[in-house]
Design an enzyme around this catalytic site. Sequence first.
Site, PDB file in Angstrom:
ATOM      1  N   THR A  44       7.977   5.969  -2.268  1.00 11.01           N
ATOM      2  CA  THR A  44       6.582   6.134  -1.848  1.00 11.01           C
ATOM      3  C   THR A  44       5.959   7.357  -2.501  1.00 11.01           C
ATOM      4  OG1 THR A  44       7.125   5.127   0.284  1.00 11.01           O
ATOM      5  CG2 THR A  44       5.062   6.356   0.142  1.00 11.01           C
ATOM      6  N   THR A  45       6.675   8.485  -2.458  1.00 11.23           N
ATOM      7  CA  THR A  45       6.159   9.727  -3.028  1.00 11.23           C
ATOM      8  C   THR A  45       6.017   9.626  -4.535  1.00 11.23           C
ATOM      9  OG1 THR A  45       7.276  10.892  -1.227  1.00 11.23           O
ATOM     10  CG2 THR A  45       6.477  12.235  -3.046  1.00 11.23           C
ATOM     11  N   TYR A 107       2.809  -4.752   5.457  1.00 11.21           N
ATOM     12  CA  TYR A 107       1.627  -5.598   5.628  1.00 11.21           C
ATOM     13  C   TYR A 107       1.918  -6.959   6.267  1.00 11.21           C
ATOM     14  CZ  TYR A 107      -2.911  -7.756   4.963  1.00 11.21           C
ATOM     15  OH  TYR A 107      -4.103  -8.371   5.197  1.00 11.21           O
ATOM     16  N   ARG A 138       3.845   3.743   8.036  1.00 11.12           N
ATOM     17  CA  ARG A 138       3.193   3.263   6.812  1.00 11.12           C
ATOM     18  C   ARG A 138       3.243   1.743   6.697  1.00 11.12           C
ATOM     19  NH1 ARG A 138       2.516   7.714   2.584  1.00 11.12           N
ATOM     20  NH2 ARG A 138       1.543   6.015   1.425  1.00 11.12           N
TER      21      ARG A 138
END
Length: 292
Positions: A44-45, A107, A138
Site C-alpha cells: 500500500t505504501t 471493495y 482500508r
Amino acid sequence: MFSGSIVALVTPFNDNGDVDYQQLEQLVEFHIQQGTDGIVAVGTTGESTTLSHDEHIEVVRKVVSFVDGRIPVIGGNGSNSTAEAIELTKRLNECGVDAMLGVTPYYNKPPQRGLVAHYKAIAAVTEIPQILYNVPGRTQCDLLPETVAELSKVKNIIGIKEATGNLSRLSEIKALCDDDFLLFSGDDDTGMEFMLQGGHGVISVTNNVAPKLMSEMCRHALAGERAEAEAINSKLQALHTDLFVEANPIPVKWCVAQMGAISNGKLRLPLVELSSEYHELLKSAMQKAQVL
C-alpha cells in the site's frame, strides 16, 4: 528470516511521474545501513494501486537486485480480483522474493469462505511463503481469527500482517494458530506493544522516516525489554500518529522528501501532495524522532 522492523517502502517517482530506480536503489541502501530488517516492496505504501503490473514487477525485481540477499524482500501480490492476484504471484515467482504479502480483497467485500478460497487459490500457484494482510480500515473486509487459523494450515501461508490496531486480535490468533505462524503488526501506533505481547515484528510506515530508531525499538521489544523499547518509542510516537493525518502514503512520502532521501514527494492521482496545513505538524514529529 522474517522479524523485527520491516519497512513498507515508498516508491520514488521522478518529476515526470515515472518510477525513479536510481532513487529506489539509494533508498534500499539507506535502509540496510540504518538497520532495517526487511523490505516490503510495492505494498500500500509503495502505491501498488497506481503502478501498472509491469512497473509493479520491475520495482520488486529491482529491490531484490539492490538488496542482493542482505535482508529479506517481501513482494506485494494482493488484489481484489483473485485472477489478478494469481497473475501477480506467478510473475513474482521469477523475481527472487523471499515472501509475498497479499492484502484482503478490497471493495467487493467477500465473505469469510470467499477469503479462504481466494488465499488458497493464490498459495496453490507458488511455493514461496505467503503472508496474509488484514487492514479492514482500508479494505472494508475483515479477515477474522478463525479464518486466519484455517488458512494457517496451508503449507506456504506462514503469517499475517494484522493492521486493525486491536491488540486482542493478537492473542486470539496466537491461541488458534501454531507457534511457528508469524505475527506482524501493521499498525505503528500499537506495534511496540504487539511485539511485547508475542508478535514477531512490525511492517512499518514510520520506518521510512526513522529506520534506525524503529530497528532499535523493535530489537528491545522482541527481547522483552519494555523500558528500553518505551524510551525509544516515545520519540517515535508523534510519527506513528501524524503520518496518517492524510491517506498513507501522502504524509510519509512528504517526510521522506524533507529528509532528502528522495528528491520529491510526488504521488500519482488520485493521491495529491500533502496539504500545507500539516507541514509544521510533521516537521515537529520528525524533529522529535531526531531525523530533521
